[in-house]
Structures are given as C-alpha cells and as structure tokens.
Scaffold this motif. Structure first.
Motif, short mmCIF file in Angstrom:
data_model
loop_
_atom_site.label_atom_id
_atom_site.label_comp_id
_atom_site.label_asym_id
_atom_site.label_seq_id
_atom_site.Cartn_x
_atom_site.Cartn_y
_atom_site.Cartn_z
N GLU A 4 0.83 -1.21 0.00
CA GLU A 4 0.00 0.00 0.00
C GLU A 4 0.87 1.26 0.00
N ILE A 5 1.94 1.24 0.77
CA ILE A 5 2.86 2.39 0.79
C ILE A 5 3.53 2.54 -0.57
N GLU A 6 3.93 1.42 -1.16
CA GLU A 6 4.58 1.49 -2.47
C GLU A 6 3.62 2.04 -3.52
N ARG A 7 2.37 1.60 -3.50
CA ARG A 7 1.40 2.11 -4.47
C ARG A 7 1.15 3.60 -4.24
N SER A 8 1.09 4.03 -2.98
CA SER A 8 0.89 5.47 -2.73
C SER A 8 2.09 6.27 -3.25
N ARG A 9 3.28 5.72 -3.12
CA ARG A 9 4.48 6.38 -3.66
C ARG A 9 4.36 6.51 -5.18
N GLN A 10 3.91 5.46 -5.84
CA GLN A 10 3.76 5.48 -7.30
C GLN A 10 2.70 6.48 -7.74
N ILE A 11 1.60 6.57 -7.00
CA ILE A 11 0.56 7.53 -7.34
C ILE A 11 1.08 8.95 -7.19
N CYS A 12 1.81 9.21 -6.12
CA CYS A 12 2.40 10.54 -5.93
C CYS A 12 3.37 10.87 -7.07
N ALA A 13 4.19 9.91 -7.45
CA ALA A 13 5.12 10.11 -8.57
C ALA A 13 4.35 10.40 -9.86
N TRP A 152 -4.64 0.38 -4.70
CA TRP A 152 -4.50 -0.79 -3.84
C TRP A 152 -5.70 -0.86 -2.92
N SER A 153 -6.34 -2.00 -2.85
CA SER A 153 -7.52 -2.16 -2.00
C SER A 153 -7.37 -3.24 -0.94
N CYS A 154 -6.38 -4.08 -1.04
CA CYS A 154 -6.27 -5.25 -0.17
C CYS A 154 -5.92 -4.90 1.27
N TYR A 155 -6.57 -5.59 2.20
CA TYR A 155 -6.26 -5.43 3.62
C TYR A 155 -4.92 -6.07 3.99
N GLN A 156 -4.45 -6.97 3.18
CA GLN A 156 -3.19 -7.66 3.47
C GLN A 156 -2.02 -6.78 3.01
N GLY A 157 -0.89 -6.93 3.61
CA GLY A 157 0.28 -6.14 3.25
C GLY A 157 1.27 -6.91 2.41
N GLU A 158 0.77 -7.86 1.64
CA GLU A 158 1.64 -8.71 0.82
C GLU A 158 1.99 -8.02 -0.49
N GLU A 159 2.77 -8.71 -1.32
CA GLU A 159 3.16 -8.15 -2.60
C GLU A 159 2.01 -8.09 -3.60
N CYS A 168 -10.86 -6.63 -1.11
CA CYS A 168 -10.62 -7.20 -2.45
C CYS A 168 -11.92 -7.65 -3.11
N VAL A 169 -12.79 -8.26 -2.33
CA VAL A 169 -14.05 -8.76 -2.88
C VAL A 169 -14.94 -7.59 -3.31
N ARG A 170 -14.98 -6.52 -2.52
CA ARG A 170 -15.75 -5.34 -2.90
C ARG A 170 -15.20 -4.73 -4.19
N ARG A 171 -13.89 -4.67 -4.30
CA ARG A 171 -13.27 -4.12 -5.50
C ARG A 171 -13.64 -4.96 -6.73
#
Length: 188
Positions: A4-13, A152-159, A168-171
């Motif tokens: 989630e942090i990585e995706r937020s970094r990409q969105i900011c970029a 990113w929508s997942c509650y898990q912090g995996e890759e 994920c199911v709602r998405r």
C-alpha cells in the motif's frame, strides 16, 4: 516495503507530488485489530456475504482501527494548515459508510466542525465520492482516467492482493458490475 505504501508512492510520482510516510507504529501497542497487529487473521469474504449485515459487521469489527480516519484526517489537517492548503481529500464512500461510521457524511461534518476550531485557516475535509458506491466510483475513475492500475484495495500487506478479504471482494464486485476490467487484476 508494504504494498500500500509502495502504491501510494507510485501515485504521488504519477501526479508529481511529494510522498511522505508518517509512522504510526505506536498503534500496535493499543489495538489488537488484524490490520495493525498482523498476528490476527483478516477475515475472508465471499461476494454473496457483502449484503449480509451480520457478516460485514463482524468483518468490520476485526479490521476496526481505533479512530483511524479521525487520526489520519487530523494529521493531514496539520500538514494542510502548515502548507496553507484549504482542503484535504478522502475517499470515503456510501458503501463503506454502511459498516464504518467514520466514512459517513456525518463524520465529515463533525470533523470539519472540529477543524474550524483546531486550524487557523479553516482546513476542510472533502470527499468527492462520499455519496457514491464502489461501482459508481470505478466508472468515475475510468471517466477521469485515474491511474487505477496503481490503486491498492487489499487489507493484506503482501506483494499481491489476496483476492479474498472484504476489500478485495468489494473491488472485484465493483469492477464486474461496472463492466470494466480491473487493470490491477493481474496482480491477484
């Protein structure tokens, strides 16, 4: 790094804005929620259960983080005031407000009343999708060409997204009902 942090970094970029991570590590000392203390199990959800209030309420209780949206809104308001910005923007929506009261119009009204006292420049919290469900949000995101592949929508912090947590199911349901292929679906 947390996905989630990585995706937020990409969105900011993508938008050419600075990215900053604020550590809230102390939260794990005050809550046992599965979103903070990863020893707990994030509940799996079937799409058929999304309309079952008992099931979604139980799921919400398992992932509830004390004052999460209040805390994040206040941190954002502090930055906004310091940077002389008039608004902070959240993605609160009608679908999540059904089980999470801190996603509701009443919450936004209350936090804005508090900001009228706690910020000198009267920072306001806005949520352009506040009255929308996830299907409408997906359609609007496609219309404005939002970089959904970076979301990113997942509650898990995996890759990769788990595909079975409530988020994920709602998405998946929202993209399916909107008749739009999820550009991030190949990650699942």
């Amino acid at each position: 790094m947390d996905a989630e942090i990585e995706r937020s970094r990409q969105i900011c970029a993508h938008y050419g804005i600075p990215h900053r991570v604020i550590s809230l590590d102390w939260m794990k000392d005050i809550t046992t929620t599965s979103l903070v203390n990863r020893q707990g199990h994030v509940p799996d959800m079937a799409e058929a259960d999304l309309g079952n209030g008992e099931v979604t309420s139980e799921s919400a209780a398992n992932v509830w983080v004390p004052n999460r949206n209040g805390l994040m809104a206040n941190i954002a308001a502090a930055f906004a005031e310091a940077m002389d910005c008039g608004y902070i923007i959240a993605g609160f929506n009608a679908e999540e407000a059904a089980t999470f009261p801190d996603n509701s119009p009443a919450f936004v009204d209350c936090i804005n009343r508090a900001f009228s006292y706690s910020t000198l420049n009267g920072v306001r919290l806005i949520s352009p999708v506040l009255e929308m469900d996830k299907v409408a949000i997906v359609k609007e995101a496609v219309r404005v060409q939002a970089p959904l592949v970076l979301s990113w929508s997942c509650y898990q912090g995996e890759e990769k997204p788990c595909g079975v947590c409530e988020s994920c199911v709602r998405r998946a349901r929202a993209f399916r009902k909107a008749g739009i292929k999820d550009p991030a679906a190949e990650d699942i």
